[in-house]
Design a protein around this motif. Structure first.
Motif, PDB file in Angstrom:
ATOM      1  N   LYS A   1      15.205  27.977  13.902  1.00  0.00           N
ATOM      2  CA  LYS A   1      15.837  27.742  15.205  1.00  0.00           C
ATOM      3  C   LYS A   1      17.312  28.140  15.187  1.00  0.00           C
ATOM      4  O   LYS A   1      17.835  28.663  16.169  1.00  0.00           O
ATOM      5  N   ILE A   2      17.956  27.882  14.052  1.00  0.00           N
ATOM      6  CA  ILE A   2      19.365  28.281  13.930  1.00  0.00           C
ATOM      7  C   ILE A   2      19.491  29.803  14.036  1.00  0.00           C
ATOM      8  O   ILE A   2      20.340  30.328  14.770  1.00  0.00           O
ATOM      9  N   LYS A   3      18.618  30.522  13.303  1.00  0.00           N
ATOM     10  CA  LYS A   3      18.655  31.985  13.334  1.00  0.00           C
ATOM     11  C   LYS A   3      18.228  32.517  14.701  1.00  0.00           C
ATOM     12  O   LYS A   3      18.814  33.475  15.215  1.00  0.00           O
ATOM     13  N   ARG A   4      17.185  31.920  15.277  1.00  0.00           N
ATOM     14  CA  ARG A   4      16.713  32.360  16.590  1.00  0.00           C
ATOM     15  C   ARG A   4      17.781  32.133  17.657  1.00  0.00           C
ATOM     16  O   ARG A   4      17.960  32.960  18.559  1.00  0.00           O
TER      17      ARG A   4
ATOM     18  N   ASN B   1      21.555  34.017  21.676  1.00  0.00           N
ATOM     19  CA  ASN B   1      22.918  34.119  22.216  1.00  0.00           C
ATOM     20  C   ASN B   1      23.430  35.559  22.185  1.00  0.00           C
ATOM     21  O   ASN B   1      24.135  35.993  23.113  1.00  0.00           O
ATOM     22  N   MET B   2      23.073  36.299  21.126  1.00  0.00           N
ATOM     23  CA  MET B   2      23.507  37.694  21.027  1.00  0.00           C
ATOM     24  C   MET B   2      22.913  38.526  22.164  1.00  0.00           C
ATOM     25  O   MET B   2      23.625  39.268  22.856  1.00  0.00           O
ATOM     26  N   PHE B   3      21.579  38.384  22.380  1.00  0.00           N
ATOM     27  CA  PHE B   3      20.939  39.132  23.463  1.00  0.00           C
ATOM     28  C   PHE B   3      21.430  38.669  24.837  1.00  0.00           C
ATOM     29  O   PHE B   3      21.541  39.476  25.759  1.00  0.00           O
TER      30      PHE B   3
ATOM     31  N   LYS C   1      16.230  42.751  27.838  1.00  0.00           N
ATOM     32  CA  LYS C   1      15.664  41.527  28.430  1.00  0.00           C
ATOM     33  C   LYS C   1      14.343  41.155  27.757  1.00  0.00           C
ATOM     34  O   LYS C   1      14.048  39.982  27.522  1.00  0.00           O
ATOM     35  N   LEU C   2      13.541  42.182  27.421  1.00  0.00           N
ATOM     36  CA  LEU C   2      12.290  41.915  26.711  1.00  0.00           C
ATOM     37  C   LEU C   2      12.563  41.292  25.336  1.00  0.00           C
ATOM     38  O   LEU C   2      11.887  40.340  24.928  1.00  0.00           O
TER      39      LEU C   2
ATOM     40  N   GLU D   1      12.766  36.459  21.741  1.00  0.00           N
ATOM     41  CA  GLU D   1      13.507  35.549  20.876  1.00  0.00           C
ATOM     42  C   GLU D   1      13.577  34.155  21.479  1.00  0.00           C
ATOM     43  O   GLU D   1      13.459  33.147  20.769  1.00  0.00           O
ATOM     44  N   LEU D   2      13.730  34.067  22.792  1.00  0.00           N
ATOM     45  CA  LEU D   2      13.788  32.770  23.471  1.00  0.00           C
ATOM     46  C   LEU D   2      12.453  32.044  23.353  1.00  0.00           C
ATOM     47  O   LEU D   2      12.413  30.821  23.156  1.00  0.00           O
TER      48      LEU D   2
END
Length: 301
Positions: free
Chosen positions: A154-157, A162-164, A238-239, A244-245
């Protein structure tokens, strides 16, 4: 050495002292049976599970199985198991004892074994005087492993989400600025139906409009193409963001249990017949050696 261990003389000594040797052997075996009983050695019950890692990401050059081993043997998982089962009390360790933590870790390591199988799976084995606790501890280690890996993921995701998200916000703002610029140019110079401009359509449009329109048409066409390209890039990002979300918000497990633990109905330790056999054989060998030495001394005298 030959004169001490001559086969003929050895057999004679054994035959001469046969009843004494037999009595000592039987007595030793009987004592082994008594002292290996539950009154002297606490019976231990075994519970174990075999599992493979799944849905995990690599952190270094180690394999996923080695990664699972490292996490399961981590200090925080051990501390959680100790707290969840109150192992200080269960192992009868006095906290006033100066080295209680060393004693606790030693007891835990003696009773909890986590290892790699020949088929690159992970085996969790727990020994305990209570078969139900042994089984529950195996399940708890698996649960804590899934929980810890889930937290790490979850930390990495979240970092990726946030990056995307920042990338999407930046592209959306850029596309909006392009659209505003395009709207301003087309409005000021009365350029209509610009949305279909490309290739031969733009040439036809040039030929059918005045000089002022022709002056700004290249800029309009560039803006339209840039907006189209940026919109396509926005869709791709967006995809990735939604993927990732989805991973971030989902509750996943990170282990495939191949062999489930169960509550043992038979003790695994001590193996009583092995202790009895070792005591009997040891007493037999030792008694033969002793009577042979004493017998040879008597002969020499």
């Amino acid at each position: 050495m030959d004169k001490y261990f001559n086969n003929v003389s050895l057999f004679r000594v054994i035959f001469r002292w046969k009843w004494h040797i037999a009595a000592i052997t039987v007595l030793a075996a009987a004592l082994g049976a008594v002292f290996s009983g539950p009154s002297f050695i606490t019976p231990m019950y075994k519970s174990e599970a075999i599992l493979y890692p799944s849905n995990v990401s690599a952190y270094s050059d180690e394999t996923f199985t080695e990664q699972m081993l490292q996490i399961m043997e981590s200090q925080d998982i051990m501390d959680s198991v100790v707290n969840n089962f109150d192992l200080m009390k269960h192992y009868e360790i006095d906290k006033s004892y100066k080295y209680w933590k060393t004693a606790l870790i030693g007891e835990y390591r003696d009773n909890v074994s986590i290892s790699k199988t020949p088929y690159d799976a992970v085996k969790i084995k727990v020994l305990d005087k209570d078969p139900q606790i042994a089984c529950d501890m195996v399940y708890d280690i698996i649960r804590l492993y899934d929980q810890k890996v889930g937290k790490l993921h979850k930390i990495k995701r979240l970092e990726a989400v946030n990056m995307f998200k920042d990338q999407l916000d930046g592209k959306a703002a850029f596309i909006d600025s392009l659209k505003k610029e395009l709207a301003q140019i087309t409005s000021e110079h009365n350029i209509l139906n610009y949305s279909y401009l490309s290739g031969e359509n733009s040439i036809s449009y040039f030929n059918n409009n005045n000089d002022d329109t022709k002056t700004f048409m290249p800029e309009v066409i560039n803006l339209v193409e840039l907006i189209t390209n940026e919109s396509a890039n926005y869709s791709d990002v967006k995809l990735e963001y939604e993927l990732e979300l989805r991973f971030y918000e989902s509750d996943m497990t990170f282990s495939n249990v191949i062999s489930e633990p169960f509550v043992a109905d038979k003790k695994s330790y001590p193996v009583r017949w092995v202790i009895v056999a070792l005591c009997g054989i040891s007493a037999l060998v030792l008694s033969v050696f002793v009577v042979y030495i004493f017998d040879r001394k008597d002969i020499n005298k």
